[in-house]
Design a protein around this motif. Structure first.
Motif, PDB file in Angstrom:
ATOM      1  N   ASP A  45      47.084 -62.560   1.796  1.00 47.88           N
ATOM      2  CA  ASP A  45      46.585 -62.969   0.482  1.00 47.88           C
ATOM      3  C   ASP A  45      45.502 -62.014  -0.023  1.00 47.88           C
ATOM      4  OD1 ASP A  45      48.325 -65.119   0.442  1.00 47.88           O
ATOM      5  OD2 ASP A  45      46.877 -66.469   1.394  1.00 47.88           O
ATOM      6  N   THR A  46      44.667 -61.525   0.884  1.00 47.34           N
ATOM      7  CA  THR A  46      43.650 -60.546   0.499  1.00 47.34           C
ATOM      8  C   THR A  46      44.320 -59.255   0.035  1.00 47.34           C
ATOM      9  OG1 THR A  46      42.077 -61.485   2.074  1.00 47.34           O
ATOM     10  CG2 THR A  46      41.644 -59.236   1.304  1.00 47.34           C
ATOM     11  N   TYR A  47      45.333 -58.823   0.778  1.00 51.98           N
ATOM     12  CA  TYR A  47      46.090 -57.622   0.417  1.00 51.98           C
ATOM     13  C   TYR A  47      46.693 -57.780  -0.982  1.00 51.98           C
ATOM     14  CZ  TYR A  47      49.778 -54.049   0.742  1.00 51.98           C
ATOM     15  OH  TYR A  47      50.605 -52.983   0.516  1.00 51.98           O
ATOM     16  N   ALA A  48      47.321 -58.933  -1.225  1.00 56.58           N
ATOM     17  CA  ALA A  48      47.952 -59.178  -2.531  1.00 56.58           C
ATOM     18  C   ALA A  48      46.900 -59.232  -3.641  1.00 56.58           C
ATOM     19  CB  ALA A  48      48.755 -60.474  -2.490  1.00 56.58           C
ATOM     20  N   TRP A  52      46.657 -56.878  -6.858  1.00 53.60           N
ATOM     21  CA  TRP A  52      46.716 -57.465  -8.192  1.00 53.60           C
ATOM     22  C   TRP A  52      45.516 -57.056  -9.037  1.00 53.60           C
ATOM     23  CZ3 TRP A  52      50.069 -59.581 -11.323  1.00 53.60           C
ATOM     24  CH2 TRP A  52      49.629 -60.336 -12.406  1.00 53.60           C
ATOM     25  N   LEU A  53      44.331 -57.055  -8.428  1.00 52.84           N
ATOM     26  CA  LEU A  53      43.106 -56.837  -9.184  1.00 52.84           C
ATOM     27  C   LEU A  53      42.753 -55.367  -9.404  1.00 52.84           C
ATOM     28  CD1 LEU A  53      40.901 -59.609  -7.569  1.00 52.84           C
ATOM     29  CD2 LEU A  53      41.967 -59.648  -9.830  1.00 52.84           C
ATOM     30  N   VAL A  58      43.432 -49.919  -3.600  1.00 49.49           N
ATOM     31  CA  VAL A  58      42.437 -50.511  -2.698  1.00 49.49           C
ATOM     32  C   VAL A  58      43.115 -51.303  -1.585  1.00 49.49           C
ATOM     33  CG1 VAL A  58      40.462 -52.077  -2.561  1.00 49.49           C
ATOM     34  CG2 VAL A  58      40.699 -50.549  -4.511  1.00 49.49           C
ATOM     35  N   HIS A  59      44.269 -51.888  -1.860  1.00 47.72           N
ATOM     36  CA  HIS A  59      44.984 -52.646  -0.829  1.00 47.72           C
ATOM     37  C   HIS A  59      45.430 -51.731   0.320  1.00 47.72           C
ATOM     38  CE1 HIS A  59      47.888 -51.204  -3.741  1.00 47.72           C
ATOM     39  NE2 HIS A  59      48.827 -51.301  -2.829  1.00 47.72           N
ATOM     40  N   HIS A  60      45.697 -50.458   0.030  1.00 41.67           N
ATOM     41  CA  HIS A  60      46.035 -49.508   1.097  1.00 41.67           C
ATOM     42  C   HIS A  60      44.806 -49.247   1.969  1.00 41.67           C
ATOM     43  CE1 HIS A  60      49.964 -48.843  -0.513  1.00 41.67           C
ATOM     44  NE2 HIS A  60      49.502 -48.311  -1.634  1.00 41.67           N
ATOM     45  N   LEU A 105      53.024 -55.695  -4.127  1.00 42.57           N
ATOM     46  CA  LEU A 105      52.515 -57.021  -4.476  1.00 42.57           C
ATOM     47  C   LEU A 105      53.503 -58.104  -4.055  1.00 42.57           C
ATOM     48  CD1 LEU A 105      50.432 -58.819  -5.888  1.00 42.57           C
ATOM     49  CD2 LEU A 105      51.648 -58.387  -8.029  1.00 42.57           C
ATOM     50  N   PHE A 106      54.767 -57.921  -4.395  1.00 46.97           N
ATOM     51  CA  PHE A 106      55.768 -58.943  -4.110  1.00 46.97           C
ATOM     52  C   PHE A 106      56.117 -59.048  -2.626  1.00 46.97           C
ATOM     53  CE2 PHE A 106      57.030 -58.001  -8.657  1.00 46.97           C
ATOM     54  CZ  PHE A 106      56.353 -59.100  -9.154  1.00 46.97           C
ATOM     55  N   CYS A 107      55.899 -57.986  -1.876  1.00 44.32           N
ATOM     56  CA  CYS A 107      56.209 -57.984  -0.435  1.00 44.32           C
ATOM     57  C   CYS A 107      54.949 -58.036   0.421  1.00 44.32           C
ATOM     58  CB  CYS A 107      57.032 -56.750  -0.082  1.00 44.32           C
ATOM     59  SG  CYS A 107      58.626 -56.670  -0.894  1.00 44.32           S
ATOM     60  N   ALA A 108      53.858 -58.514  -0.139  1.00 44.55           N
ATOM     61  CA  ALA A 108      52.577 -58.498   0.575  1.00 44.55           C
ATOM     62  C   ALA A 108      52.647 -59.225   1.913  1.00 44.55           C
ATOM     63  CB  ALA A 108      51.471 -59.095  -0.295  1.00 44.55           C
ATOM     64  N   GLN A 109      53.289 -60.388   1.946  1.00 41.26           N
ATOM     65  CA  GLN A 109      53.381 -61.154   3.196  1.00 41.26           C
ATOM     66  C   GLN A 109      54.072 -60.322   4.278  1.00 41.26           C
ATOM     67  OE1 GLN A 109      52.389 -64.288   4.186  1.00 41.26           O
ATOM     68  NE2 GLN A 109      51.276 -64.544   2.279  1.00 41.26           N
ATOM     69  N   ARG A 110      55.210 -59.743   3.934  1.00 46.50           N
ATOM     70  CA  ARG A 110      55.981 -58.963   4.900  1.00 46.50           C
ATOM     71  C   ARG A 110      55.210 -57.700   5.329  1.00 46.50           C
ATOM     72  NH1 ARG A 110      60.409 -58.713   2.210  1.00 46.50           N
ATOM     73  NH2 ARG A 110      61.424 -60.359   3.359  1.00 46.50           N
TER      74      ARG A 110
END
Length: 136
Positions: A45-48, A52-53, A58-60, A105-110
């Motif tokens: 969720d933090t990654y997503a 998103w923001l 930054v997620h990388h 974003l859409f595959c964040a969980q995986r």
């Protein structure tokens, strides 16, 4: 290497197998494994949310993929500078960057579960190697 379309069920199976292997470690190593693992685990969720923001990758950075972060940040900075200079075509860079980020974003969980699994496997193998070197 991460497979974009690897099923969550397969990842769960590998996670369960790794947990079972970790339970066979001697007690001190088992404690070390779970302690190190808890420090390494990342939250999908933090990654997503970071994806998103913040468009600049930054997620990388969150997953310690520093090169991807640097590349995306540079592309974003160049696009912003070009837009500030009046080059409307720089919007194409922003659009391309956005389109590139959508699957993340859409595959964040995986993506994060795969990263966590690989990280945990590395910890396990490191502890096993240490145990073997102590025995020898």
């Amino acid at each position: 290497m991460m497979a974009w379309f690897e099923s969550i069920e397969r990842i769960e199976m590998e996670e369960e197998l790794l947990r079972a292997k970790a339970q066979t470690l001697p007690e001190s190593q088992r404690k070390d494994f779970f302690k190190l693992q808890s420090k390494q685990l990342k939250d999908p969720d933090t990654y997503a949310a970071l994806n998103w923001l913040f468009l600049g990758g930054v997620h990388h950075f969150y997953l310690r993929k520093y090169l991807l972060f640097a590349i995306e940040l540079c592309i974003l900075v160049v696009a912003i500078v070009l837009l500030a200079l009046g080059f409307r075509s720089a919007l194409l860079l922003v659009c391309a960057l956005t389109l590139y980020e959508l699957p993340h974003l859409f595959c964040a969980q995986r993506i994060v579960r795969q990263w966590n699994l690989q990280s945990s496997q590395a910890i396990y193998h490191q502890l096993r190697a240490q145990a073997k070197s102590i025995v020898v």
